[in-house]
Enzyme design. Structure first.
Site, mmCIF file in Angstrom:
data_model
loop_
_atom_site.group_PDB
_atom_site.id
_atom_site.type_symbol
_atom_site.label_atom_id
_atom_site.label_comp_id
_atom_site.label_asym_id
_atom_site.label_seq_id
_atom_site.Cartn_x
_atom_site.Cartn_y
_atom_site.Cartn_z
ATOM 1 N N CYS A 1 14.117 12.574 -1.719
ATOM 2 C CA CYS A 1 13.929 12.271 -0.305
ATOM 3 C C CYS A 1 13.744 10.776 -0.033
ATOM 4 O O CYS A 1 13.299 10.389 1.036
ATOM 5 C CB CYS A 1 12.765 13.074 0.259
ATOM 6 S SG CYS A 1 11.218 12.771 -0.602
ATOM 7 N N ARG B 1 4.512 16.808 3.829
ATOM 8 C CA ARG B 1 3.811 16.049 2.796
ATOM 9 C C ARG B 1 2.376 15.819 3.258
ATOM 10 O O ARG B 1 2.149 15.446 4.415
ATOM 11 C CB ARG B 1 4.517 14.709 2.585
ATOM 12 C CG ARG B 1 3.767 13.831 1.621
ATOM 13 C CD ARG B 1 4.565 12.632 1.222
ATOM 14 N NE ARG B 1 4.616 11.638 2.285
ATOM 15 C CZ ARG B 1 5.359 10.536 2.196
ATOM 16 N NH1 ARG B 1 6.124 10.340 1.137
ATOM 17 N NH2 ARG B 1 5.356 9.660 3.171
ATOM 18 N N ARG C 1 6.745 13.193 7.104
ATOM 19 C CA ARG C 1 5.707 12.209 6.781
ATOM 20 C C ARG C 1 4.544 12.384 7.759
ATOM 21 O O ARG C 1 4.549 11.800 8.838
ATOM 22 C CB ARG C 1 6.276 10.791 6.891
ATOM 23 C CG ARG C 1 7.293 10.420 5.815
ATOM 24 C CD ARG C 1 7.711 8.957 5.954
ATOM 25 N NE ARG C 1 8.413 8.455 4.789
ATOM 26 C CZ ARG C 1 9.747 8.359 4.686
ATOM 27 N NH1 ARG C 1 10.520 8.738 5.676
ATOM 28 N NH2 ARG C 1 10.297 7.875 3.588
ATOM 29 N N ARG D 1 8.196 -3.050 -2.888
ATOM 30 C CA ARG D 1 9.256 -2.666 -1.950
ATOM 31 C C ARG D 1 9.190 -3.420 -0.625
ATOM 32 O O ARG D 1 10.113 -3.384 0.173
ATOM 33 C CB ARG D 1 9.217 -1.145 -1.699
ATOM 34 C CG ARG D 1 7.947 -0.659 -1.039
ATOM 35 C CD ARG D 1 7.797 0.866 -1.108
ATOM 36 N NE ARG D 1 8.325 1.551 0.054
ATOM 37 C CZ ARG D 1 8.216 2.867 0.257
ATOM 38 N NH1 ARG D 1 7.599 3.630 -0.625
ATOM 39 N NH2 ARG D 1 8.695 3.430 1.327
ATOM 40 N N GLU E 1 7.076 10.007 -8.006
ATOM 41 C CA GLU E 1 7.173 8.651 -7.449
ATOM 42 C C GLU E 1 6.707 7.569 -8.410
ATOM 43 O O GLU E 1 6.875 6.385 -8.133
ATOM 44 C CB GLU E 1 6.331 8.546 -6.171
ATOM 45 C CG GLU E 1 6.703 9.550 -5.114
ATOM 46 C CD GLU E 1 6.037 9.265 -3.786
ATOM 47 O OE1 GLU E 1 6.630 8.555 -2.966
ATOM 48 O OE2 GLU E 1 4.913 9.768 -3.581
ATOM 49 N N HIS F 1 8.024 0.757 5.071
ATOM 50 C CA HIS F 1 7.989 1.936 5.933
ATOM 51 C C HIS F 1 8.509 1.647 7.326
ATOM 52 O O HIS F 1 9.079 2.516 7.976
ATOM 53 C CB HIS F 1 6.588 2.537 5.950
ATOM 54 C CG HIS F 1 6.329 3.307 4.695
ATOM 55 N ND1 HIS F 1 5.708 2.759 3.598
ATOM 56 C CD2 HIS F 1 6.699 4.563 4.341
ATOM 57 C CE1 HIS F 1 5.685 3.655 2.628
ATOM 58 N NE2 HIS F 1 6.280 4.751 3.043
ATOM 59 N N ASN G 1 12.029 5.727 -3.325
ATOM 60 C CA ASN G 1 11.606 4.401 -2.828
ATOM 61 C C ASN G 1 10.452 3.870 -3.673
ATOM 62 O O ASN G 1 10.464 2.732 -4.141
ATOM 63 C CB ASN G 1 11.131 4.483 -1.375
ATOM 64 C CG ASN G 1 12.172 5.080 -0.466
ATOM 65 O OD1 ASN G 1 13.353 5.057 -0.793
ATOM 66 N ND2 ASN G 1 11.753 5.627 0.663
ATOM 67 N N ASP G 2 9.462 4.723 -3.842
ATOM 68 C CA ASP G 2 8.326 4.288 -4.657
ATOM 69 C C ASP G 2 8.687 4.284 -6.135
ATOM 70 O O ASP G 2 8.283 3.386 -6.869
ATOM 71 C CB ASP G 2 7.122 5.194 -4.409
ATOM 72 C CG ASP G 2 6.351 4.748 -3.171
ATOM 73 O OD1 ASP G 2 6.158 3.533 -3.020
ATOM 74 O OD2 ASP G 2 5.980 5.598 -2.352
HETATM 75 C C1 PEP Z 1 9.570 7.542 -1.378
HETATM 76 O O1 PEP Z 1 8.693 6.866 -1.889
HETATM 77 O O2 PEP Z 1 10.755 7.552 -1.765
HETATM 78 C C2 PEP Z 1 9.278 8.411 -0.230
HETATM 79 C C3 PEP Z 1 10.169 9.242 0.234
HETATM 80 O O3 PEP Z 1 8.064 8.256 0.349
HETATM 81 P P1 PEP Z 1 7.688 7.030 1.301
HETATM 82 O O4 PEP Z 1 8.939 6.238 1.551
HETATM 83 O O5 PEP Z 1 7.118 7.600 2.535
HETATM 84 O O6 PEP Z 1 6.687 6.287 0.480
HETATM 85 MG MG MG Z 2 6.609 7.293 -1.400
#
Ligand code: PEP
Ligand code: MG
Length: 755
Positions: free
Chosen positions: A670, A500, A464, A633, A599, A357, A622-623
């Site tokens: 996203c 979110r 976020r 990650r 996710e 993050h 991402n997740d």
């Molecule tokens: C993701 O997981 O892709 C996402 C957009 O949420 P975050 O990166 O805040 O976990």
């Molecule tokens: Mg996420």
């Protein structure tokens, strides 16, 4: 054996440079193994040769002098095979190479063990004996275990010493955090709890520094006395005596005196404290008596206590140079706010990875960053010139003139590209053949609003909310949230803002709501926390819905980390409850659209059932990537395995679009993939209706979309969906887009000095 290993490793950990670390290793090994010789050959990457760096039993004068070609002799043979070589008659081996200077002719038996990290042989640990015998299994096992443990320490010690001695350009690899190049001066932000990472710094006002130190020691002594008083009723006289020992250790006849002597040589108090405590810890740790060894921990704790006092008293406003490159063991979101934005040029974090993050935050801020440069020697970096290559995940210290020139050129080209792209601000994100895709931004910080509007964002695809929670020292009230959300919604109105609900857990923690788990990414995260704490969830949703009253704002609410339909049903029940309450309170608002983030793999397979219950889906790639590939990650060690172009990920992404469209619902993405022009083209071809990204990437993605036609994009997608290797897919997409004339807008990779 564990005891022996622990002792050696503890001592090595506190060694200040490579030579000291290696001395401890050879001494430790020779006292445990019945061998006549123990030596270490370190591989010097810059010259592509081995250096004979430490020995017990061979000629000590050859240390640092004798060098071997990478494949020379038995040492080179160990490197080549990347496995131990155990011989009872070494001189008879065809690869044996006699080096007269080091005096090894008398030794028959040879055991060489490679020291490996990340598949690279960093050195070779060798034991030898006059008598012809094979080293036995337990000896070999000890050396192998020791080498594996030592590899990490050695990388660090190696670069530290090289920097100290040569002060020449050094290159460190990490992973790309946020794209861009920064050329500036390192500002090391010390980790609060780690005395070991305090950097060297010189002071002019020596007496002032000594006075500061004395005050810190006195304050620490008062703390210890208070502690002792508080424990008086619970401790016997013997244990009470321990506190007197601590107090004496801090006397000027003991530790404090040594620290003051170093300060008088020009070192600042914190650096002097680190050196003295480090030396004492090493001495204690090397003792064979367990009780005495444990004193090492006491000394360390004392050092930390004094350090904390020093920090309180010296923690005034810090001055930052122009083009400051903030470097820390682990950059935290609050650190990002410390350096005034106009002085902050780049960020380097020894921990974390491209999808942490913090990396995302740096990207949102438009600050180039490199994550996971685990070998970077923090303690000698302060004030050094550094280049941060956020395209390739590289940090260069003390760059040469040539390197500077190359990076300055890249910086200039990037600036020109940005200028050229600014013309696209009010152009539609439309392909050559008229296909439109919605391009939105990811937000979380207040500063995101201006930069997003500046780039002509069509709305927010991911807000976020947790970042606002992270900036506080308690949960924000409904009223506080209402104020923040209303501002955000109004700034983008009438365009949609997708908020979110709180997504804490994993790598995002709140200081005032600590979650202690062994496996946080598989633990209490996102919607799981919200459903277990409906009072938090309800006040957040109320604040969001209320924030729309009497505005033309368009709110969409999105649920993170959903893994079952039951969670969706429960969350929707709570949201409806909120809405009904607000209506009953006479607040005139509309029910917002509700969406779910995809996710986790379970949600991919249930995408259709999920989307049938809600208004839209948004993929958190991402997740999703981390959970599909079982690759953390944040973990630099496995960063190369974190592949968004992995065929499994691509097929999952396609499956989600198909599920949403089958139910006639829109779907967006996203995660970070949306902000990379090459992957954005693939996502568009899959059918994603919206891509939401950090605002600095928006125009570049728009430029890519405007230069391609849908059939071309679909053809590339078709090709990659039939491929089975992530590396090949990535290269293929890049190559095809280059052929179509998109080279200029693709993300840079492999420029500069990347290997
Ligand atoms: C993701 O997981 O892709 C996402 C957009 O949420 P975050 O990166 O805040 O976990
Ligand atoms: Mg996420």
């Amino acid at each position: 054996m564990l005891d022996v290993l622990k002792r050696i490793i503890q001592s090595v950990n506190s060694a200040r440079n490579l030579s000291a670390a290696l001395e401890i290793i050879v001494e430790g090994v020779i006292s445990e193994i019945s061998a006549d010789v123990c030596s270490v050959y370190v591989f010097d990457d810059t010259r592509n040769e081995f250096v004979f760096m430490a020995t017990r039993g061979l000629n000590p004068e050859s240390v640092g002098q004798v060098r071997l070609a990478p494949n020379e002799g038995l040492v080179g043979y160990v490197r080549e095979r990347a496995e131990p070589i155990n011989l009872d008659n070494a001189p008879a081996h065809p690869r044996y190479h006699f080096i007269p200077e080091i005096g090894e002719e008398a030794f028959k038996s040879f055991l060489g063990v490679p020291i490996i990290q990340n598949r690279r042989v960093l050195g070779v640990l060798v034991v030898q004996q006059i008598e012809a015998r094979r080293f036995d299994e337990s000896e070999e096992a000890l050396l192998i275990t020791l080498s594996a443990q030592l590899a990490g320490v050695m990388v660090h010690a190696h670069v530290t010493s090289v920097l100290e001695v040569e002060a020449s350009a050094q290159q460190f690899s990490g992973t790309a955090g946020a794209p861009g190049i920064a050329i500036g001066t390192a500002v090391v932000r010390e980790s609060l709890s780690l005395l070991d990472t305090v950097p060297d710094r010189h002071v002019k006002n020596v007496e002032g520094e000594v006075a500061e130190f004395r005050r810190a020691v006195q304050a620490a002594q008062i703390e210890i006395r208070t502690l002792a008083d508080q424990l008086r009723d619970h401790l016997g006289p013997e244990e009470q005596g321990l506190f007197d020992v601590y107090l004496h250790m801090l006397d000027e006849q003991a530790l404090a005196g040594e620290v003051i002597a170093l300060i008088r040589e020009g070192q600042w108090a914190q650096g002097a404290l680190r050196t003295v405590i480090g030396n004492h810890v090493a001495t204690f740790a090397a003792m064979s008596d367990r009780i005495i060894r444990e004193r090492a921990d006491d000394v360390k704790a004392l050092g930390q206590r004094v350090l904390a006092q020093l920090r309180n008293e010296t923690g005034g406003e810090r001055e930052y140079p122009e083009n400051a490159v903030l470097v820390a063991d682990e950059i935290t979101p609050d650190m990002l706010g410390e350096v005034p934005r106009h002085l902050l040029a780049g960020i380097v974090s020894l921990r974390g990875s491209s999808n942490s993050h913090v990396a995302i935050l740096t990207e949102a801020m438009g600050v180039p960053s490199v994550m996971g440069t685990e070998n970077l020697p923090l303690e000698v970096l302060e004030g050094k010139a550094v280049v941060v290559d956020g395209f390739n995940g590289i940090v260069i210290t003390d760059p040469t003139e040539d390197q500077r020139r190359v990076y300055e050129r890249i910086q200039k080209e990037e600036e020109q590209l940005a200028e050229g792209l600014s013309e696209l601000k009010s152009e539609p994100p439309e392909t050559l053949d008229g296909h439109l895709i919605r391009l939105s931004v990811n937000t979380g910080l207040t500063t995101d609003v201006t930069t997003s509007l500046d780039r002509g964002a069509e709305g927010v695809g991911l807000y976020r909310t947790e970042f606002q929670f992270m900036m506080k020292d308690r949960f924000p009230t409904e009223e506080e949230q209402y104020g923040i959300y209303r501002e955000h919604l109004s700034a983008f109105a009438p365009n949609p803002v997708t908020m979110r609900t709180l997504d804490i857990g994993g790598d995002k923690s709140l200081t005032y709501f600590p979650i202690e788990e062994t496996n946080p990414f598989l633990g209490w995260r996102g919607i799981r926390v919200s459903l277990d704490h409906p009072e938090l969830f309800l006040s957040q949703v109320r604040a969001m819905i209320r924030a729309c009253e009497n505005t033309d704002a368009c709110l969409r609410i999105m649920l993170p980390m959903v893994s079952s339909v039951a969670e969706v049903d429960e969350a929707q029940r709570l949201i409806s409850q909120c809405y009904q309450e607000l209506i009953e309170e006479g607040i005139e608002v509309e029910m917002p659209d509700i969406g779910v983030m995809i996710e986790v793999p379970a949600a991919v397979y249930q995408a259709r059932a999920i989307v049938s219950r809600v208004d839209f889906l948004s993929v958190g790639s991402n997740d999703l990537t981390q959970y599909m590939l079982a690759v953390d990650r944040n973990n630099a060690q496995v960063a190369p395995l974190y592949q968004e172009y992995h065929p499994a990920v691509l097929h999952a992404l396609k499956q989600v679009v198909d599920a949403a469209h089958a139910e006639g619902k829109p779907v967006s993405l996203c995660g970070e993939m949306a902000g990379n022009p090459a992957s954005a083209v693939l996502l568009m071809a899959m059918g994603y209706d919206e891509l939401s990204m950090n605002s600095p990437n928006l125009l570049q993605v728009k430029a890519a979309i405007r230069q391609i036609a849908i059939p071309q994009a679909m053809e590339i997608l078709d090709e990659v969906l039939r491929m089975d290797n992530a590396y090949l897919i990535r290269n293929h997409v890049d190559e095809r887009l280059r052929d179509l004339g998109l080279a200029r807008v693709l993300r840079r990779q492999g420029d500069g000095f990347a290997g």
